[in-house]
Design a protein around this motif. Structure first.
Motif, mmCIF file in Angstrom:
data_model
loop_
_atom_site.group_PDB
_atom_site.id
_atom_site.type_symbol
_atom_site.label_atom_id
_atom_site.label_comp_id
_atom_site.label_asym_id
_atom_site.label_seq_id
_atom_site.Cartn_x
_atom_site.Cartn_y
_atom_site.Cartn_z
ATOM 1 N N THR A 81 0.827 -1.209 0.000
ATOM 2 C CA THR A 81 0.000 0.000 0.000
ATOM 3 C C THR A 81 0.869 1.272 0.000
ATOM 4 N N ARG A 82 2.105 1.177 0.531
ATOM 5 C CA ARG A 82 3.017 2.339 0.414
ATOM 6 C C ARG A 82 3.334 2.584 -1.057
ATOM 7 N N GLY A 83 3.535 1.480 -1.818
ATOM 8 C CA GLY A 83 3.789 1.608 -3.256
ATOM 9 C C GLY A 83 2.576 2.169 -3.977
ATOM 10 N N LEU A 84 1.405 1.662 -3.610
ATOM 11 C CA LEU A 84 0.151 2.124 -4.228
ATOM 12 C C LEU A 84 -0.021 3.633 -4.015
ATOM 13 N N ALA A 85 0.396 4.062 -2.824
ATOM 14 C CA ALA A 85 0.225 5.486 -2.463
ATOM 15 C C ALA A 85 1.067 6.417 -3.331
ATOM 16 N N THR A 86 2.099 5.877 -4.002
ATOM 17 C CA THR A 86 2.965 6.745 -4.817
ATOM 18 C C THR A 86 2.403 6.991 -6.220
ATOM 19 N N LEU A 87 1.377 6.224 -6.595
ATOM 20 C CA LEU A 87 0.870 6.335 -7.972
ATOM 21 C C LEU A 87 0.240 7.703 -8.234
ATOM 22 N N LYS A 88 0.493 8.198 -9.435
ATOM 23 C CA LYS A 88 -0.047 9.517 -9.817
ATOM 24 C C LYS A 88 -0.982 9.371 -11.004
ATOM 25 N N ALA A 89 -1.839 10.369 -11.178
ATOM 26 C CA ALA A 89 -2.778 10.368 -12.308
ATOM 27 C C ALA A 89 -2.008 10.154 -13.603
ATOM 28 N N GLY A 90 -2.540 9.261 -14.450
ATOM 29 C CA GLY A 90 -1.906 8.988 -15.747
ATOM 30 C C GLY A 90 -1.018 7.759 -15.733
ATOM 31 N N GLU A 91 -0.609 7.305 -14.531
ATOM 32 C CA GLU A 91 0.259 6.120 -14.457
ATOM 33 C C GLU A 91 -0.585 4.841 -14.566
ATOM 34 N N ASP A 92 0.101 3.722 -14.855
ATOM 35 C CA ASP A 92 -0.584 2.437 -15.014
ATOM 36 C C ASP A 92 -0.627 1.670 -13.698
ATOM 37 N N LEU A 93 -1.690 0.882 -13.542
ATOM 38 C CA LEU A 93 -1.785 -0.027 -12.398
ATOM 39 C C LEU A 93 -2.344 -1.352 -12.916
ATOM 40 N N SER A 94 -1.548 -2.420 -12.781
ATOM 41 C CA SER A 94 -2.014 -3.736 -13.236
ATOM 42 C C SER A 94 -2.966 -4.314 -12.203
ATOM 43 N N PHE A 95 -3.958 -5.046 -12.694
ATOM 44 C CA PHE A 95 -4.963 -5.610 -11.785
ATOM 45 C C PHE A 95 -5.443 -6.955 -12.299
ATOM 46 N N LEU A 96 -6.038 -7.699 -11.378
ATOM 47 C CA LEU A 96 -6.759 -8.916 -11.716
ATOM 48 C C LEU A 96 -8.107 -8.805 -11.002
ATOM 49 N N GLY A 97 -9.182 -8.822 -11.768
ATOM 50 C CA GLY A 97 -10.475 -8.686 -11.100
ATOM 51 C C GLY A 97 -11.603 -8.472 -12.082
ATOM 52 N N PRO A 98 -12.825 -8.378 -11.582
ATOM 53 C CA PRO A 98 -13.219 -8.546 -10.178
ATOM 54 C C PRO A 98 -13.160 -10.013 -9.756
ATOM 55 N N LEU A 99 -12.867 -10.210 -8.456
ATOM 56 C CA LEU A 99 -12.669 -11.555 -7.921
ATOM 57 C C LEU A 99 -13.627 -11.836 -6.757
ATOM 58 N N GLY A 100 -13.867 -13.120 -6.540
ATOM 59 C CA GLY A 100 -14.624 -13.562 -5.361
ATOM 60 C C GLY A 100 -16.121 -13.423 -5.516
ATOM 61 N N LYS A 101 -16.804 -13.874 -4.458
ATOM 62 C CA LYS A 101 -18.272 -13.796 -4.430
ATOM 63 C C LYS A 101 -18.688 -12.657 -3.529
ATOM 64 N N GLY A 102 -19.587 -11.823 -4.043
ATOM 65 C CA GLY A 102 -20.014 -10.635 -3.304
ATOM 66 C C GLY A 102 -21.245 -10.898 -2.439
ATOM 67 N N PHE A 103 -21.848 -9.795 -1.965
ATOM 68 C CA PHE A 103 -23.030 -9.878 -1.097
ATOM 69 C C PHE A 103 -24.262 -10.270 -1.908
ATOM 70 N N SER A 104 -25.215 -10.910 -1.223
ATOM 71 C CA SER A 104 -26.483 -11.198 -1.894
ATOM 72 C C SER A 104 -27.625 -10.474 -1.190
ATOM 73 N N LEU A 105 -28.592 -10.045 -1.986
ATOM 74 C CA LEU A 105 -29.783 -9.375 -1.457
ATOM 75 C C LEU A 105 -30.988 -10.102 -2.043
ATOM 76 N N LYS A 106 -31.965 -10.419 -1.210
ATOM 77 C CA LYS A 106 -33.153 -11.115 -1.730
ATOM 78 C C LYS A 106 -34.257 -10.093 -1.984
ATOM 79 N N SER A 107 -35.035 -10.342 -3.027
ATOM 80 C CA SER A 107 -36.025 -9.335 -3.452
ATOM 81 C C SER A 107 -37.111 -9.109 -2.398
ATOM 82 N N HIS A 108 -37.331 -10.076 -1.497
ATOM 83 C CA HIS A 108 -38.390 -9.868 -0.484
ATOM 84 C C HIS A 108 -37.902 -9.056 0.711
ATOM 85 N N TYR A 109 -36.597 -8.752 0.788
ATOM 86 C CA TYR A 109 -36.113 -7.959 1.926
ATOM 87 C C TYR A 109 -36.758 -6.574 1.891
ATOM 88 N N ARG A 110 -37.107 -6.088 3.085
ATOM 89 C CA ARG A 110 -37.637 -4.727 3.224
ATOM 90 C C ARG A 110 -36.657 -3.822 3.969
#
Ligand SMILES: Cc1cc2nc3c(=O)[nH]c(=O)nc-3n(C[C@H](O)[C@H](O)[C@H](O)COP(=O)(O)OP(=O)(O)OC[C@H]3O[C@@H](n4cnc5c(N)ncnc54)[C@H](O)[C@@H]3O)c2cc1C
Ligand code: FES
Length: 266
Positions: A81-110
């Motif tokens: 995260t120290r390295g991430l903090a040095t990135l400036k607008a216009g620079e490249d950042l390699s990524f892999l994603g989106p990953l994993g299973k997210g939250f679920s919401l059921k239609s009957h929830y109020r």
């Protein structure tokens, strides 16, 4: 669409307080596939003696299908995260994603309850927005050391969530007090499902309350990761599905990071 192994362009990377930065990157059309609770593995730059080898997992704080921008809120803690903090607008950042299973919401929830602490709030903000788009009422309890460290309140206010801020400095974040608050909320307006991230003691409380209230619930787990795609098994956590079933090990990166709160062993 599966996860993309790609290169994004940094749009901005700003401090939000003494510890946290907010980075916005353009990841291309894959931004439209991101679900609340999913994460990206980011290749953090090597700077000086900081040589992070593995990519670092970061929850998506926001994803915009029109601009292709994905945002992350991150705490600057170590080499990655120290390295991430040095990135400036216009620079490249390699990524892999989106990953994993997210939250679920059921239609009957109020009515749902989201309870987050620290950077866990970053994970829960997109869920609150998604719930609101399904006309599900949101109550949010935001916890931090002090009010200066609370983040993302506007994301919950913007979707008309009922927001409670609890902090360590005035004692309102103590487990017993949060428990009493949630019991009162549930008495006034039955909670259909509980969601949490960012605190083990709060997750334990919510696990107990989900059983007492006989409602659904999910927790986004944080675990040290290496590959992030289910291959190395370095991120396993014990999960217990049902009283009579044996405990099994599940990969947080692949089977999660979101799990049923009643099934995780905390
Ligand atoms: C699915 C997932 C989503 C995440 N989302 C976010 C996010 O949105 N924002 C954010 O700031 N952080 C998030 N994290 C945590 C983040 O990935 C780590 O803090 C990061 O890898 C630290 O890298 P580093 O090299 O800067 O620090 P390191 O030097 O690797 O670690 C610094 C300190 O943080 C601890 N740490 C490292 N990784 C983790 C982890 N996975 N869980 C708990 N403690 C850890 C280390 O033990 C050490 O004490 C997430 C983690 C996971 C698994
Ligand atoms: S990080 Fe490799 S299996 Fe999860």
């Amino acid at each position: 669409m599966a996860a993309v192994d790609g290169k994004s362009k940094v749009i901005s990377n700003q401090w939000v307080n003494d510890n946290y930065k907010h980075i916005v990157v353009d990841v291309g059309p894959i931004a439209s596939k991101v679900q609340p609770g999913q994460f990206f593995n980011l290749s953090c730059p090597q700077v000086g003696t900081d040589k992070p080898f593995f990519r670092r997992p970061m929850s998506t704080y926001h994803a915009d299908k029109n601009t292709h921008r994905v945002e992350f809120l991150y705490k600057v803690t170590g080499a990655g995260t120290r390295g991430l903090a040095t990135l400036k607008a216009g620079e490249d950042l390699s990524f892999l994603g989106p990953l994993g299973k997210g939250f679920s919401l059921k239609s009957h929830y109020r009515h749902i309850l989201v309870v987050g602490r620290g950077v866990g709030l970053a994970t829960l903000a997109p869920l609150a927005e998604h719930a609101s788009s399904m006309n599900i009422q949101v109550t949010a309890i935001l916890s931090a050391q002090d009010s200066g460290r609370l983040m993302s309140q506007h994301r919950f206010h913007d979707v008309n969530a009922t927001v409670f801020e609890v902090t360590d400095d005035d004692g309102s974040s103590e487990v017993d007090k949060v428990k009493a608050l949630i019991e009162e909320i549930n008495q006034k307006n039955k909670i259909d499902s509980i969601y949490t991230c960012g605190s083990v003691r709060l997750s334990k409380l919510l696990q107990q309350l989900a059983i007492t209230f006989d409602c659904d619930g999910e927790v986004a787990l944080e675990q040290h990761m290496a590959c992030g795609i289910g291959m190395c098994y370095c991120c396993v956590r014990p999960i217990k599905v049902g009283e009579k079933q044996p405990q099994v090990s599940k990969r947080v990166c692949y089977d999660g990071p979101v799990f049923q709160i009643k099934e995780v062993v905390l």
